[in-house]
Scaffold this active site. Structure first.
Site, PDB file in Angstrom:
ATOM      1  N   GLY A 125       0.768  -1.250   0.000  1.00  0.00           N
ATOM      2  CA  GLY A 125       0.000   0.000   0.000  1.00  0.00           C
ATOM      3  C   GLY A 125       0.789   1.283   0.000  1.00  0.00           C
ATOM      4  O   GLY A 125       0.205   2.365  -0.017  1.00  0.00           O
ATOM      5  N   ARG A 137       2.798  -1.825  -6.080  1.00  0.00           N
ATOM      6  CA  ARG A 137       2.966  -0.573  -6.812  1.00  0.00           C
ATOM      7  C   ARG A 137       4.347   0.069  -6.606  1.00  0.00           C
ATOM      8  O   ARG A 137       4.996   0.481  -7.572  1.00  0.00           O
ATOM      9  CB  ARG A 137       1.887   0.407  -6.327  1.00  0.00           C
ATOM     10  N   CYS A 191     -14.162   4.369 -27.526  1.00  0.00           N
ATOM     11  CA  CYS A 191     -15.486   4.989 -27.700  1.00  0.00           C
ATOM     12  C   CYS A 191     -16.107   5.371 -26.361  1.00  0.00           C
ATOM     13  O   CYS A 191     -17.199   4.888 -26.022  1.00  0.00           O
ATOM     14  CB  CYS A 191     -16.397   4.032 -28.453  1.00  0.00           C
ATOM     15  N   GLU A 192     -15.419   6.136 -25.590  1.00  0.00           N
ATOM     16  CA  GLU A 192     -15.913   6.630 -24.300  1.00  0.00           C
ATOM     17  C   GLU A 192     -15.411   8.053 -24.173  1.00  0.00           C
ATOM     18  O   GLU A 192     -14.207   8.285 -24.314  1.00  0.00           O
ATOM     19  CB  GLU A 192     -15.312   5.826 -23.123  1.00  0.00           C
ATOM     20  N   TYR A 215      -0.238  -1.751 -12.287  1.00  0.00           N
ATOM     21  CA  TYR A 215      -1.680  -1.837 -12.575  1.00  0.00           C
ATOM     22  C   TYR A 215      -2.026  -1.235 -13.950  1.00  0.00           C
ATOM     23  O   TYR A 215      -3.064  -0.618 -14.115  1.00  0.00           O
ATOM     24  CB  TYR A 215      -2.484  -1.156 -11.456  1.00  0.00           C
TER      25      TYR A 215
HETATM   26  C1  LIG Z   1      -3.561  -8.400  -0.376  1.00  0.00           C
HETATM   27  C2  LIG Z   1      -2.766  -7.339  -1.047  1.00  0.00           C
HETATM   28  N1  LIG Z   1      -1.461  -7.233  -0.781  1.00  0.00           N
HETATM   29  C3  LIG Z   1      -0.691  -6.311  -1.388  1.00  0.00           C
HETATM   30  C4  LIG Z   1      -1.223  -5.435  -2.311  1.00  0.00           C
HETATM   31  C5  LIG Z   1      -0.316  -4.464  -2.973  1.00  0.00           C
HETATM   32  O1  LIG Z   1      -0.651  -3.128  -2.753  1.00  0.00           O
HETATM   33  P1  LIG Z   1       0.236  -1.980  -3.398  1.00  0.00           P
HETATM   34  O2  LIG Z   1       0.339  -2.268  -4.838  1.00  0.00           O
HETATM   35  O3  LIG Z   1      -0.517  -0.731  -3.118  1.00  0.00           O
HETATM   36  O4  LIG Z   1       1.551  -2.023  -2.701  1.00  0.00           O
HETATM   37  C6  LIG Z   1      -2.579  -5.501  -2.618  1.00  0.00           C
HETATM   38  C7  LIG Z   1      -3.177  -4.574  -3.579  1.00  0.00           C
HETATM   39  O5  LIG Z   1      -4.327  -4.480  -3.808  1.00  0.00           O
HETATM   40  C8  LIG Z   1      -3.376  -6.483  -1.966  1.00  0.00           C
HETATM   41  O6  LIG Z   1      -4.666  -6.616  -2.241  1.00  0.00           O
END
Ligand SMILES: Cc1ncc(COP(=O)(O)O)c(C=O)c1O
Length: 464
Positions: A264, A308, A376-377, A405
């Protein structure tokens, strides 16, 4: 763009493993990705094209590993593969000694196909099917993160049938608002993920696991959300999890060996202020250690699960500029040859990006432009407003920080072909995923309803 803004911009590019060769005499800037000319990449592999710097991803993985070693001893970094996964990435993560989070049988398949060791896989998901659980148990994955009471029973039956004892971790929701986009929040008590800690539900679930002879309870997991720029929610999560560990021990005698605090960590896409990886790991581990000593518990082995923050800034998407339209008022609408099919994040979360023309400015005037996709949006906009040297048809445009992502969320909307992926390493470019072909778009489809299309009769008995 002022002189200072321009220089800051180049500075932030350099931080991301990108470099601009700047010749102020002719104002001719060109984008290089780890020494490789972006325009040449576009020519060679076509556009849209995802380009990744392997050095950048490796540097991030090592930053995490050394922070975990420094502050959390025997802790372990688990790469969240939903951010970006293909066979090459699986190999890279394995080489760096990280574990890997997969969230479906499909991700597990890709990881294993890339040679990733099953014993270092952490298998997630709020609705794993029996087939997926069976696949994971058979493969010998290291941990299965169970998400509901139903799943505990289902997994016990699967493991029993396979005559295996499966190591499991229980996912719980600590009830925290991490101040991010609501679609990126996953740790509140009304989340679809995990088991809420309220009303002793977490304790009951852990107890339930302990009664299953084919499940080996290792610990607990939480993931409070994504794109988080404050340390407080992470510390709060660590705190709540430790309180739960203490309550579980006191009421049932069940010990928690492992504490997985999810991922996160926020990443800067434009000008957001990031928390350094080492600070993030340090504050969480200090909290875990302090609480362990307060409650008289052994410090659990800490796992973190970043996705991420490992790959986002290593990736760039290259597009070719197509039609350029001037709107009443002077705004230029610049269409590129991709859009929401290779980057759905602006539509999903209102995500913002920086972009630049790869083959510089050549003395063109700066102007305010909107970058749109070809789908097409009306909402298919990659960047609502950005100042660029006037883009022209045929220019190569780079949208930055597209490593997480994007490829993993890409689609065939409007018959778009999923782009190729190129990795750059040691001054060379390697094609790691081929661009889809038109044949891929119709693979497995049938235009007729004859017997060959496996017609299944409605009548009982299902004659075909
Ligand atoms: C269970 C779990 N772990 C880790 C992550 C990775 O999160 P991030 O990409 O924000 O580090 C996610 C992302 O949705 C997740 O669902």
């Amino acid at each position: 763009m002022s002189y200072i803004q321009k220089n800051l911009f180049f500075f932030s590019l350099r931080k991301r493993g990108l470099a601009m060769a700047v010749n102020p005499m002719c104002d001719h800037n060109r984008l290089f990705i780890d020494g490789i000319d972006a325009v040449e990449l576009a020519k060679r592999y076509g556009t849209p094209l995802y380009v990744y710097s392997e050095d950048e991803m490796i540097a991030k993985m090592r930053e995490y590993t050394s922070a975990v070693r420094a502050y959390a001893g025997d802790g372990q970094v688990v790469y969240a593969s939903k951010a970006y996964l293909n066979m090459r990435m699986a190999r890279l993560v394995a080489e760096e000694g990280l574990w890997m989070d997969v969230a479906s049988g499909g991700e597990l398949h890709i990881a294993l196909a890339g040679g990733f060791p099953a014993e270092n896989v952490v298998f997630h998901g709020n609705n794993k099917t029996v087939e997926e659980l069976d696949m994971a148990v058979r493969a010998g994955v290291g941990r299965i993160v169970v998400d509901s009471l139903d799943e505990i029973l289902m997994l016990e039956a699967v493991a029993k049938a396979r005559k295996r004892v499966q190591a499991v971790v229980l996912r719980v929701t600590p009830g925290i608002d991490p101040h991010t986009h609501e679609y990126l929040t996953t740790g509140e008590i009304d989340s679809k993920f995990g088991i809420a800690l309220h009303e002793d539900r977490g304790i009951q679930a852990a107890y339930q696991i302990s009664l299953c002879p084919h499940l080996d309870f290792k610990g607990i997991h939480c993931h409070i959300g994504s794109q988080i720029f404050e340390v407080d929610p992470f510390v709060m999560a660590a705190d709540i999890m430790m309180e739960f560990i203490s309550a579980l021990w006191r009421t049932t005698g069940i010990a928690v060996e492992e504490l997985n605090l999810g991922g996160g960590l926020g990443v800067s896409y434009t000008d957001e202020e990031e928390i350094p990886v080492s600070d993030y790991i340090r504050v969480m581990s200090q909290e875990v250690q302090a609480k362990a000593s307060e409650f008289g518990l052994r410090v659990p082995r800490m796992f973190v699960e970043p996705g991420r923050s490992i790959v986002a800034q290593a990736g760039v998407t290259l597009y070719t500029v197509g039609m350029v339209k001037e709107l009443p008022g002077g705004e230029l609408v610049v269409s590129v040859d991709g859009g929401m099919s290779d980057n759905p994040r602006p539509m999903l979360y209102g995500a913002k990006y920086q972009a630049l023309l790869c083959d510089g400015q050549k003395g063109r005037a700066l102007c305010r432009v909107r970058i749109v996709g070809k789908h097409c949006e009306e909402g298919d906009t990659l960047i609502k407003e950005i100042c660029l040297p006037e883009p022209r048809t045929g220019d190569i445009l780079a949208v930055l920080v597209t490593g997480a992502y994007h490829y993993s969320m890409s689609s065939n909307y409007n018959g778009a072909l999923r782009p190729a992926v190129v990795h750059v390493r040691d001054g060379r470019a390697y094609l790691v995923v081929e661009r889809q072909t038109l044949a891929d778009l119709v693979r497995g489809q049938r235009a007729t309803l004859d017997d060959e299309s496996d017609g299944y009769a409605k009548a009982a008995g299902g004659q075909s």
